[in-house]
Design an enzyme around this catalytic site. Structure first.
Site, mmCIF file in Angstrom:
data_model
loop_
_atom_site.group_PDB
_atom_site.id
_atom_site.type_symbol
_atom_site.label_atom_id
_atom_site.label_comp_id
_atom_site.label_asym_id
_atom_site.label_seq_id
_atom_site.Cartn_x
_atom_site.Cartn_y
_atom_site.Cartn_z
ATOM 1 N N ARG A 37 -5.847 3.800 -7.953
ATOM 2 C CA ARG A 37 -7.312 3.826 -7.920
ATOM 3 C C ARG A 37 -7.895 2.404 -7.866
ATOM 4 N NH1 ARG A 37 -9.392 7.890 -5.506
ATOM 5 N NH2 ARG A 37 -9.192 9.896 -6.513
ATOM 6 N N ASP A 53 -4.982 5.878 -4.403
ATOM 7 C CA ASP A 53 -4.744 7.268 -4.782
ATOM 8 C C ASP A 53 -4.773 7.457 -6.292
ATOM 9 O OD1 ASP A 53 -4.656 8.521 -2.414
ATOM 10 O OD2 ASP A 53 -2.486 8.639 -2.251
ATOM 11 N N PHE A 96 -10.649 22.413 -10.628
ATOM 12 C CA PHE A 96 -9.676 21.417 -11.080
ATOM 13 C C PHE A 96 -10.386 20.266 -11.805
ATOM 14 C CE2 PHE A 96 -8.117 17.186 -10.095
ATOM 15 C CZ PHE A 96 -6.835 17.211 -10.617
ATOM 16 N N ASP A 154 0.860 -1.177 0.000
ATOM 17 C CA ASP A 154 0.000 0.000 0.000
ATOM 18 C C ASP A 154 0.905 1.238 0.000
ATOM 19 O OD1 ASP A 154 -2.303 1.638 0.342
ATOM 20 O OD2 ASP A 154 -1.901 1.720 2.486
#
Length: 1195
Positions: free
Chosen positions: A793, A680, A541, A396
């Site tokens: 992701r 992430d 964004f 991770d």
């Protein structure tokens, strides 16, 4: 309103779920699972049968149970039954106690979670209920910083418009806040208990599943239906943040929640050595059966040819004697006698050795984390040697590799770099902890965790440099941060992105303090003066734009556009007059990126009032459009974000855990492939990859796979493979011409043919397609040929699927390491699961096999403890099989001289004590304490780890070598004394070639030979080794003389009839000459072979051991130089852990509120202590194949 339910749907076959609020009777018809969770394997009733079933899956345990049954039959048993049952019960009991202890802690953890309190609306009252008593359909109240008890439909909250904020770190590893919003029709319920108690809405939704990012359902209430999406759901495992309270309706409870659906089942793990030993035991049993058949046939022939001559000495009648029946009984007798080929003491010793290795891990002070008083913990004792065979590490990112703490380090403003310290000659000087930092105490409410050691920036601010002021003003205005005051009156920021938090905090410390915002204004305190800016527009964004902008009007009436984003994007928007500054700033960005920092470009534009009004009108029209709305808005954003004036750039450090770079570099040199599996964003994951040396500029290429369909993903994977192999296959319309089926088959050795270093980056939606059965081979073949794989992701289940994919198709040992509940699935799936006791709770630790406080301890766990455990276990097994074949096969040779009568060559007490007393302790000492090289040399030379990966120290070949060695020793043990004793008279003229003297001579020779052999095998001598080896030999002689003494004969005349035989035999010089001859004949070939091998073909460990001996007297001081992060030409592609849509949320005012408590976090310092051999990494331009645009882009 009632819903007609056609049939009851049992959860195991659930197609859709129907839930009615505040109606337990209605919901109980569907037998939905309650909210109790179970992560344990056993309960009181199932422990004994399930645990025994698991233990008897070991072939050896089943084999010894079978032998025990045979020994209970007196007609065939030559040995007493207690020689087998005592060790068997001991092994079973030890293992059962260990398993019960492990499961007890799982039960304890489950009870702790199940007994948490939650406020549940029952009978129109809020009552405290345990989590395990919460039912589907209940309405529960959550308060700030509470864990969510079940999967809930958000009904109302303390925030405007039914908003609430949750942290999903337990689910996806991200610590930034997520926004959830209740339906307008339910948000009106507020905190009115009577209204909530009357709420009787019915939800029809999807069945329980593991998809974290997707939810579909419909709420029916007050004769209307409302569509439900993932934004309306709060999942179990989340933590309510920045929200005083909220109410939710339970949709899924306990095992049906998405968190538990993503948690893999607890699996029974066995090492590769365990599996190999199962195979070897079967082979040995087959070998034993063959020996038994040979001896049984011999007995039948002997009985038919010579048995009649001895019939008078037997108590069988004429009709009872049959050569075939005698051979049948003899077969089983020899099966019992020869069972010591694999004695039960082997498994007792294995468990003791593993237990010792586990304690060494627990006691290792070099893996003790003093900051949290946390040692390393071996939570299982059965997998230690597998730590020395790891080939793939699945890690991770958030909380495992990083601390998830962003720190403002450097900036470039108007062509000048701030954050570097220069000497008197203008040369860069290394920043050390001794360098005095900038004093922020004079500023209003500074953030004390920021350490900035370049005083020139503060001097420029005080001198009134307009560019510096504008730069910091931009940082204070252009963001999505929310501010509030805590109970102590301190300003606290709630950040959606940790990058933004670092930039806003930096501006705050330098005197530009973001104070508050409304949908129309932003208030900033500039050097002590409050200034309110009118917020005219927020250009949000997006992953495509990779930038964000705000348009504000200052108190002087000027309209300004402030923008920050990826330099590759923002530089294209600059006014031509910025050419010189652009070149200089670009050089600074390269320097920042080379230090592994996350960079952003900063620019602004002055806008004309008339032009802005026209643009704003066009923007309103675009937002009201029904067709091509997003395209029109995007075009207007592009229109106004041009002719920007460059201000400079920022450099933020994502704080890695201490020692991560050194650990990853060392493990890579040990030929361990490291895969990062993170929830992430892609840009964030890639930046962290470069920061921690998983990705480096020395790599030949980095392949990025972002396909949205299975076909696209397959094409991208095959294109990458072609580039990797340097192939030039024909293309048609951008797609690869498919290869033949034979070419598509997975070649497990293909990665060995690839030269160079490559990396693969793949995102979650592409990975979902790549894990399909017809694409997974392409993914695995490419991934295994790459040195590093980064999956971003990804969901918790996808993490486990990736691990299972490698386990299924690669003959390699895998290790998974993580710190959150979202890592539990992969931790359980891998051969070895390691939990980091970090910021995200203890779920990963509780599901793990080993617990560490920091990622850097993984280096020592594998390269020292893992390698030693594997090395020791292999040496132990080789020696154990050797000595037992040497000990047992003497019976086989003796059978040809005793009429195949199942007579044992040794007396029964020697057979019983040989493995339990005479040879047990020396081999245990070697298995627990032995080491070929020191721990420091194991760390300094990672190549020593490779024999474990290649399984070189104990395999089938090594087993057969040990067997051959044992057979040779058994021949020497039997035939040398047999020939020597043939027709021999002693020194006193008496005949000494009796059976017992022969047995004593062989037994003495055996004990001495195996003791000398283990002395040769021992590489690391301790006091314990000396005491155990030579003490065991002394113990043998002591017990031998006692058993043959007159005093023992007087007490037990039937058991010890050979009075004085041992003393008589050992007093003969001839006997000692025979013992010496046997010892030399047995040991000399081994000594000769090892001497020649070490001189002619020394292994790496041999060379290091020789060097250790040479350096033992005078060891030079190690030269350790501090090393900066490895260089990287990779710049941040606006690598915010950022979500799209926050600009609209801010300008709508939906997320504005008066006050709310918020958590605070500390900032830790990071030290790098890289060893000297990690220097001089190659620098090379890395090419990234971007398949989205079918072209190559530079990272």
């Amino acid at each position: 309103m009632e819903v007609d339910v056609r049939q009851m749907i049992h959860p195991t076959s659930e197609v859709e779920r129907v839930v009615k609020a505040n109606d337990r009777d209605y919901n109980e018809k569907f037998q939905y699972a309650d909210n109790r969770i179970y992560t344990s394997k056993y309960n009181i009733l199932t422990f004994l049968p399930i645990n025994l079933f698991e233990q008897f899956q070991r072939v050896a345990n089943a084999y010894f149970l079978f032998l025990l049954i045979l020994q209970l039959i007196p007609e065939i048993s030559s040995l007493t039954w207690f020689t087998t049952i005592v060790p068997l019960v001991l092994v079973i009991s030890m293992t059962a106690v260990k398993d019960a202890t492990d499961d007890y802690f799982r039960h304890k953890s489950d009870n702790q979670v199940n007994n948490r309190q939650s406020e549940v609306l029952i009978n129109s009252k809020l009552q405290n209920e345990k989590w395990m008593n919460v039912k589907v359909g209940d309405i529960i109240k959550l308060e700030n910083n509470q864990f969510v008890a079940a999967d809930l439909l958000l009904l109302s909250s303390s925030e405007p418009h039914g908003l609430c904020y949750v942290e999903t770190a337990e689910l996806d590893g991200e610590t930034n806040l997520k926004v959830r919003q209740a339906l307008p029709v339910t948000s009106e319920l507020g905190a009115d208990i009577s209204s909530l108690a009357k709420f009787d809405g019915i939800v029809i939704c999807e069945a329980p599943n593991n998809k974290l990012e997707k939810f579909s359902g419909v709420l029916s209430w007050k004769d209307s239906k409302h569509t439900l999406s993932n934004q309306k759901i709060i999942l179990r495992g989340c933590v309510l943040r920045n929200t005083r309270w909220c109410f939710g309706m339970v949709l899924f409870a306990g095992p049906d929640t998405k968190l538990m659906q993503n948690s893999g089942k607890t699996k029974f793990k066995r090492t590769s050595i365990d599996r190999l030993m199962n195979t070897l035991v079967i082979w040995i049993f087959g070998f034993l059966v063959c020996l038994g058949i040979i001896l049984a046939v011999g007995n039948s022939i002997w009985e038919s040819e010579f048995g009649g001559q001895f019939r008078t000495f037997l108590f069988w009648g004429e009709g009872e004697k049959s050569s075939l029946f005698s051979g049948f009984l003899t077969f089983w007798s020899y099966v019992i006698i020869l069972n010591t080929l694999v004695p039960i003491s082997l498994y007792v010793s294995v468990e003791v050795i593993r237990l010792g290795h586990s304690y060494f891990i627990n006691w290792d002070r070099k893996m003790y984390y003093a900051a949290k008083a946390m040692p390393a913990e071996a939570r299982t004792t059965t997998l230690n040697e597998e730590l020395g065979q790891i080939e793939y590490i699945f890690s991770d990112k958030t909380g495992t590799l990083t601390q998830n703490i962003m720190t403002f380090k450097k900036c470039s403003i108007n062509g000048r770099v701030y954050g570097e310290v220069l000497d008197d000659l203008g040369q860069k000087k290394e920043i050390t902890k001794k360098k005095e930092g900038v004093d922020f105490s004079g500023k209003s409410q500074p953030e004390r965790t920021l350490h900035f050691r370049d005083h020139s920036l503060m001097e420029s601010i005080e001198l009134g440099d307009p560019k510096v002021h504008e730069f910091l003003r931009l940082l204070a205005l252009c963001h999505t941060v929310m501010s509030e005051e805590d109970s102590a009156g301190q300003l606290v920021y709630q950040v959606q992105s940790p990058d933004e938090g670092a930039l806003v905090t930096a501006a705050r410390n330098f005197g530009f303090i973001f104070k508050s915002r409304t949908p129309e204004t932003i208030t900033v305190e500039e050097l002590g003066t409050p200034v309110t800016y009118q917020l005219l527009a927020f250009l949000d964004f997006s992953n495509i734009r990779k930038r964000m902008s705000v348009i504000v009007r200052n108190p002087e009436g000027q309209i300004k556009l402030y923008s920050k984003g990826a330099d590759t994007i923002l530089f294209e928007k600059l006014h031509p007059s910025n050419k010189d500054l652009l070149s200089l700033t670009s050089d600074h960005l390269n320097e920042f990126a080379s230090a592994g920092l996350r960079t952003l470009a900063i620019a602004y534009r002055d806008l004309d009032d008339k032009y802005f009004k026209m643009w704003q009108e066009m923007l309103e029209d675009a937002k009201a459009a029904t067709t091509e709305r997003d395209e029109r808005i995007s075009g207007l954003y592009e229109e106004i974000e041009r002719d920007l004036m460059l201000l400079g750039a920022t450099a933020v450090e994502d704080k890695l855990q201490e020692g991560v770079i050194e650990t990853i570099t060392t493990l890579s040199l040990a030929n361990i492939k490291i895969w990062i599996l993170t929830g992430d964003k892609q840009e964030t994951a890639i930046n962290i990859g470069y920061a921690c040396n998983v990705l480096t500029d020395a790599m030949d290429a980095v392949f990025v796979v972002t396909g949205n369909t299975a076909v696209e993903v397959r094409d991208e994977l095959r294109k990458a493979k072609e580039i990797l192999f340097g192939q030039n296959t024909s293309f048609s319309s951008g797609h690869v011409v498919y290869e033949s089926k034979q070419q598509l088959e997975l070649d497990l050795g293909a990665d060995e043919a690839v030269t160079g270093e490559y990396a693969l980056v793949i995102n979650g939606h592409s990975l979902a397609h790549a894990l399909e059965s017809d694409v997974e081979n392409d993914l695995l073949e490419l991934a295994c040929m790459c040195k590093t794989v980064v999956c971003c992701r990804v969901t918790p289940l996808q993490k486990a699927q990736v691990v299972e994919l490698v386990k299924k198709h690669r003959n390699a040992v895998t290790l998974a390491i993580g710190d959150g509940a979202n890592d539990v699935s992969m931790i359980k799936s891998a051969h070895i699961g390691i939990g980091i006791s970090g910021q995200e709770g203890l779920q990963a630790v509780l599901a793990s096999d080993y617990a560490l406080a920091q990622f850097r301890y993984l280096q020592r766990l594998l390269l020292v403890h893992g390698r030693w455990s594997y090395y020791r276990m292999c040496k132990f097994l080789c020696y154990f099989f050797y000595k037992n074949f040497a000990f047992t096969l003497v019976h086989f040779w003796f059978a040809f001289f005793c009429g195949f009568s199942a007579q044992t060559v040794y007396d029964q007490w020697f057979i019983t004590l040989f493995n339990i007393v005479y040879t047990s302790l020396p081999v245990l000492a070697m298995g627990i304490f032995d080491q070929d090289v020191s721990d420091q040399n194991s760390m300094d030379c990672p190549q020593l780890y490779e024999p474990g990966q290649l399984n070189l120290l104990f395999n089938k070949r090594r087993f057969f070598i040990c067997v051959a060695h044992g057979i040779y020793t058994s021949l020497a043990l039997f035939f040398i004394p047999y020939g020597s004793f043939y027709n021999l008279a002693g020194e006193d003229g008496q005949h000494i070639a009796d059976y017992q003297s022969f047995a004593v001579t062989m037994a003495t020779s055996l004990v001495i030979v195996v003791s000398v052999q283990i002395a040769l095998d021992t590489s690391y001598w301790t006091v314990v080794n000396h005491v155990f080896i030579w003490g065991s030999v002394a113990t043998y002689f002591f017990i031998l003389l006692i058993m043959h003494s007159r005093s023992v004969f007087g007490i037990f005349p039937q058991q010890f009839p050979f009075v004085g035989n041992a003393w008589h035999s050992l007093s003969q010089k001839f006997v000692w000459l025979v013992v010496l001859l046997i010892s030399v004949a047995s040991v000399m070939p081994v000594v000769t072979f090892r001497f020649l091998k070490m001189c002619l073909y020394p292994s790496l460990s041999d060379q290091i051991r020789r060097w250790q001996k040479a350096q033992r007297k005078e060891r030079p001081i190690r030269n350790r130089r501090p090393q900066s992060r490895s260089s990287s030409s990779r710049r941040s592609g606006y690598a915010f852990a950022h979500q799209e849509g926050y600009g609209e949320l801010i300008t709508s005012g939906k997320n504005m509120r008066a006050e709310s408590p918020a958590p605070t976090s500390g900032l830790e310092k990071m030290l790098y202590n890289n060893t000297s051999w990690i220097e001089n990494l190659c620098k090379k331009t890395t090419d990234v194949v971007s398949f989205n645009h079918d072209k190559t882009a530079k990272l």
